[in-house]
Design a protein around this motif. Structure first.
Motif, PDB file in Angstrom:
ATOM      1  N   ILE A 126       0.835  -1.200   0.000  1.00 23.32           N
ATOM      2  CA  ILE A 126       0.000   0.000   0.000  1.00 23.32           C
ATOM      3  C   ILE A 126       0.870   1.250   0.000  1.00 23.32           C
ATOM      4  O   ILE A 126       0.591   2.218  -0.717  1.00 23.32           O
ATOM      5  N   GLU A 127       1.930   1.244   0.785  1.00 21.48           N
ATOM      6  CA  GLU A 127       2.847   2.379   0.809  1.00 21.48           C
ATOM      7  C   GLU A 127       3.538   2.551  -0.541  1.00 21.48           C
ATOM      8  O   GLU A 127       3.772   3.682  -0.983  1.00 21.48           O
ATOM      9  N   LEU A 128       3.851   1.456  -1.216  1.00 19.30           N
ATOM     10  CA  LEU A 128       4.473   1.526  -2.536  1.00 19.30           C
ATOM     11  C   LEU A 128       3.517   2.148  -3.554  1.00 19.30           C
ATOM     12  O   LEU A 128       3.928   2.955  -4.394  1.00 19.30           O
ATOM     13  N   MET A 129       2.235   1.808  -3.464  1.00 23.57           N
ATOM     14  CA  MET A 129       1.251   2.421  -4.352  1.00 23.57           C
ATOM     15  C   MET A 129       1.139   3.919  -4.091  1.00 23.57           C
ATOM     16  O   MET A 129       1.062   4.719  -5.039  1.00 23.57           O
ATOM     17  N   LEU A 130       1.141   4.319  -2.832  1.00 22.30           N
ATOM     18  CA  LEU A 130       1.088   5.745  -2.512  1.00 22.30           C
ATOM     19  C   LEU A 130       2.315   6.483  -3.048  1.00 22.30           C
ATOM     20  O   LEU A 130       2.197   7.600  -3.560  1.00 22.30           O
ATOM     21  N   ASN A 131       3.479   5.866  -2.951  1.00 21.42           N
ATOM     22  CA  ASN A 131       4.693   6.496  -3.470  1.00 21.42           C
ATOM     23  C   ASN A 131       4.675   6.607  -4.996  1.00 21.42           C
ATOM     24  O   ASN A 131       5.185   7.580  -5.551  1.00 21.42           O
ATOM     25  N   GLY A 132       4.091   5.638  -5.662  1.00 26.87           N
ATOM     26  CA  GLY A 132       3.957   5.728  -7.118  1.00 26.87           C
ATOM     27  C   GLY A 132       3.064   6.886  -7.531  1.00 26.87           C
ATOM     28  O   GLY A 132       3.380   7.636  -8.465  1.00 26.87           O
ATOM     29  N   VAL A 133       1.975   7.073  -6.822  1.00 28.66           N
ATOM     30  CA  VAL A 133       1.078   8.195  -7.115  1.00 28.66           C
ATOM     31  C   VAL A 133       1.755   9.521  -6.776  1.00 28.66           C
ATOM     32  O   VAL A 133       1.633  10.500  -7.521  1.00 28.66           O
ATOM     33  N   ASN A 134       2.488   9.554  -5.663  1.00 31.97           N
ATOM     34  CA  ASN A 134       3.196  10.779  -5.291  1.00 31.97           C
ATOM     35  C   ASN A 134       4.227  11.172  -6.342  1.00 31.97           C
ATOM     36  O   ASN A 134       4.411  12.356  -6.637  1.00 31.97           O
ATOM     37  N   LEU A 135       4.908  10.193  -6.911  1.00 31.02           N
ATOM     38  CA  LEU A 135       5.888  10.479  -7.951  1.00 31.02           C
ATOM     39  C   LEU A 135       5.225  11.114  -9.166  1.00 31.02           C
ATOM     40  O   LEU A 135       5.754  12.065  -9.749  1.00 31.02           O
ATOM     41  N   SER A 136       4.060  10.629  -9.539  1.00 29.62           N
ATOM     42  CA  SER A 136       3.369  11.229 -10.688  1.00 29.62           C
ATOM     43  C   SER A 136       2.897  12.647 -10.369  1.00 29.62           C
ATOM     44  O   SER A 136       2.967  13.535 -11.231  1.00 29.62           O
ATOM     45  N   PHE A 137       2.444  12.899  -9.137  1.00 22.86           N
ATOM     46  CA  PHE A 137       2.060  14.260  -8.757  1.00 22.86           C
ATOM     47  C   PHE A 137       3.241  15.217  -8.850  1.00 22.86           C
ATOM     48  O   PHE A 137       3.122  16.326  -9.375  1.00 22.86           O
ATOM     49  N   ASN A 177       4.115  24.223 -11.433  1.00 18.69           N
ATOM     50  CA  ASN A 177       3.047  24.552 -10.506  1.00 18.69           C
ATOM     51  C   ASN A 177       3.312  23.803  -9.198  1.00 18.69           C
ATOM     52  O   ASN A 177       3.652  22.627  -9.215  1.00 18.69           O
ATOM     53  N   LEU A 178       3.142  24.462  -8.086  1.00 20.72           N
ATOM     54  CA  LEU A 178       3.436  23.840  -6.792  1.00 20.72           C
ATOM     55  C   LEU A 178       2.261  23.076  -6.195  1.00 20.72           C
ATOM     56  O   LEU A 178       2.403  22.459  -5.149  1.00 20.72           O
ATOM     57  N   SER A 179       1.115  23.101  -6.824  1.00 22.15           N
ATOM     58  CA  SER A 179      -0.059  22.457  -6.227  1.00 22.15           C
ATOM     59  C   SER A 179       0.124  20.939  -6.108  1.00 22.15           C
ATOM     60  O   SER A 179      -0.345  20.328  -5.153  1.00 22.15           O
ATOM     61  N   GLY A 180       0.803  20.325  -7.055  1.00 23.20           N
ATOM     62  CA  GLY A 180       1.056  18.886  -6.972  1.00 23.20           C
ATOM     63  C   GLY A 180       1.964  18.528  -5.809  1.00 23.20           C
ATOM     64  O   GLY A 180       1.756  17.522  -5.125  1.00 23.20           O
ATOM     65  N   GLN A 181       2.951  19.355  -5.550  1.00 20.12           N
ATOM     66  CA  GLN A 181       3.864  19.100  -4.440  1.00 20.12           C
ATOM     67  C   GLN A 181       3.178  19.324  -3.097  1.00 20.12           C
ATOM     68  O   GLN A 181       3.453  18.618  -2.135  1.00 20.12           O
ATOM     69  N   VAL A 182       2.276  20.290  -3.047  1.00 23.95           N
ATOM     70  CA  VAL A 182       1.502  20.504  -1.817  1.00 23.95           C
ATOM     71  C   VAL A 182       0.589  19.314  -1.563  1.00 23.95           C
ATOM     72  O   VAL A 182       0.456  18.841  -0.427  1.00 23.95           O
ATOM     73  N   PHE A 183      -0.014  18.788  -2.619  1.00 18.82           N
ATOM     74  CA  PHE A 183      -0.873  17.619  -2.466  1.00 18.82           C
ATOM     75  C   PHE A 183      -0.069  16.410  -2.006  1.00 18.82           C
ATOM     76  O   PHE A 183      -0.547  15.625  -1.180  1.00 18.82           O
ATOM     77  N   VAL A 184       1.148  16.255  -2.506  1.00 22.57           N
ATOM     78  CA  VAL A 184       2.023  15.158  -2.069  1.00 22.57           C
ATOM     79  C   VAL A 184       2.335  15.291  -0.586  1.00 22.57           C
ATOM     80  O   VAL A 184       2.380  14.303   0.148  1.00 22.57           O
ATOM     81  N   PHE A 185       2.543  16.524  -0.124  1.00 24.02           N
ATOM     82  CA  PHE A 185       2.787  16.745   1.305  1.00 24.02           C
ATOM     83  C   PHE A 185       1.618  16.239   2.141  1.00 24.02           C
ATOM     84  O   PHE A 185       1.813  15.548   3.152  1.00 24.02           O
ATOM     85  N   PHE A 186       0.399  16.541   1.732  1.00 26.34           N
ATOM     86  CA  PHE A 186      -0.770  16.073   2.479  1.00 26.34           C
ATOM     87  C   PHE A 186      -0.926  14.553   2.393  1.00 26.34           C
ATOM     88  O   PHE A 186      -1.313  13.904   3.373  1.00 26.34           O
TER      89      PHE A 186
END
Length: 100
Positions: free
Chosen positions: A35-46, A55-64
């Motif tokens: 599950i953590e690996l899936m979250l990291n894959g999505v974070n990488l795409s963001f 745009n910084l909105s993707g990086q802010v979303f990754v922080f959350f």
């Protein structure tokens, strides 16, 4: 400069590895790591899209997402420790009921 497609392919590979581990493995710890690996894959795409569009909105979303993942890790590990102490097993098939 590395193209966006390379990041997205790596993100898809990470997500696919996480889904495969989640569906195939029967160990609670392995499922939790998948599950953590899936979250990291999505974070990488963001992060890749945020860098591509400047745009910084993707990086802010990754922080959350990382904050939620940390809270999930704390609660999930506490539940795993409790189940391990009560059932003496990390096998998902033995943890079919939440009764003691």
């Amino acid at each position: 400069m590395i193209p966006l497609s390379y990041y997205l392919v790596l993100s898809a590979i990470l997500f696919a590895c996480g889904v495969t581990g989640f569906l195939i493995k029967r160990n609670i710890i392995t499922i939790f790591m998948s599950i953590e690996l899936m979250l990291n894959g999505v974070n990488l795409s963001f992060v890749a899209f945020a860098a591509h569009w400047h745009n910084l909105s993707g990086q802010v979303f990754v922080f959350f997402v990382m904050v939620v993942a940390a809270a999930e890790a704390a609660v999930g590990l506490a539940i795993i420790i409790l189940i391990t102490r009560n059932r003496q097993s990390l096998n998902v098939e033995r943890v079919d009921l939440l009764k003691l």
